[in-house]
Design an enzyme around this catalytic site. Sequence first.
Site, mmCIF file in Angstrom:
data_model
loop_
_atom_site.group_PDB
_atom_site.id
_atom_site.type_symbol
_atom_site.label_atom_id
_atom_site.label_comp_id
_atom_site.label_asym_id
_atom_site.label_seq_id
_atom_site.Cartn_x
_atom_site.Cartn_y
_atom_site.Cartn_z
ATOM 1 N N GLU A 280 -0.130 1.297 -1.097
ATOM 2 C CA GLU A 280 -1.202 0.767 -1.952
ATOM 3 C C GLU A 280 -2.544 0.794 -1.223
ATOM 4 O OE1 GLU A 280 -0.852 0.175 -5.123
ATOM 5 O OE2 GLU A 280 1.258 0.676 -4.937
ATOM 6 N N ASP A 362 1.139 8.310 0.046
ATOM 7 C CA ASP A 362 2.391 8.392 0.819
ATOM 8 C C ASP A 362 2.096 8.826 2.251
ATOM 9 O OD1 ASP A 362 3.999 7.579 -1.220
ATOM 10 O OD2 ASP A 362 4.766 9.572 -1.734
HETATM 11 ZN ZN LIG Z 1 0.749 4.964 -5.700
#
Ligand SMILES: [Zn+2]
Length: 419
Positions: A280, A362
């Site tokens: 996030e 990621d």
């Molecule tokens: Zn995401």
Amino acid sequence: MTWTPLLTAFTVLLALQLLAETWLDALNRKNVRAHANAAPEGVREVMDAETYAKSVRYTLAKSVFGEWQGWYDAAWLFAWLGLGLLPPLYHFFAGAFGASLPGQAAVLCVVGLVMALPGLPWSWAAQFKLEAKFGFNKSTLKLWVTDLVKGTAVGLVLGYPLLCLVLWFVRWQPQWWWLWAWAALMIFQLVMVALAPRLIMPLFNKLTPMPEGELREQLLTLAERTGFHCSAIDVMDGSKRSTHSNAFFTGFGRFRRIVLFDTLIAQLSSKELEAVLAHEIGHYRRGHVPKMLVVSALMSLVGFGVIAWLAQQDWFYTGFRFSSSDGLPVALLLFALVAELVTFWLHPLGNIWSRKHEYEADAFALAAMGDVAPLVGALRKLHEKNLSNLTPHPAYSFFHYSHPTLVEREAAMRALVPA
Ligand SMILES: [Zn+2]
């Protein structure tokens, strides 16, 4: 009743969209059924056989439900415009509320509410039939009705004054109203992004600061280390409605905050939560929110320009059996109803962009954690707990998925950190 060339174009676009959706759904179900006996190599460890079988049943049930709902919604849209139910409905309320500016805005709100009614049984069934059947539903009929009433009230309290303002711009600046309306909407959106977590979300959920303790310390340390200075992490009682889990951050500047569902905290280990938080934060540090805001602002500007142009075309009104003397409120209403027939075909573009952001987040999380295991572990558990489809058809995920598939995300991460 007369049929018009515009109605032909409308019907063709509606049919094309339905066909495309039905075809993609069918492809997807075929792919899921082809793997129904065992999960393919690479995702076999994500779920045990029993859970996998359940995920297959859930995916198929959701797909069939969504398809019926799509046909039902399309039938209603065709009834409103193609069969001409909308003009009498509109004129009935226009006669009742009058042509004053607050009256016109009220007509739009009431017509919008009436048009939303046929969809209610479907959202009820989605929660209390589909979701309940697979053990996800935690809501009650009372909570569902309360949510509906509150949601509608919030929509009216925010939407009605905004609508009045737009209609006022039209009278004040007949040539350039759409630029003013766009600017007002953008300011409104920015204010909402900042204030919604404090003013709107608490109306529906309880947000509590994460309690002092090891987990909180660990997560705040990670936030600090990744350059996201925040003093609080909120826990949201998502378990009130559903066992589905999620994490997100809202707001910007000093209004930003990280929200974790209580269901997520219950499902993941502390390392895995760290990895989700890092993902996030990755969105934040890579500037995904301002980028999205800028693009959506440009899209709205185009939208307003198109409305302003359409509002001056006689055929836009008469084509849908209205009259150009009905004026801008009707142009707004018609645009709201048919815009999706065009923007539907742009969904893949938006999703390509969104998936690019997911890969970046990621990669950021991976660098922050220095290890593939926590994020992969978290993603796998989320797929397991949410009974996510492990074998979507590539065409389906290309068109509809805002996130890359589990297989794609794991492959991208492993390519960055060779085992
Ligand atoms: Zn995401």
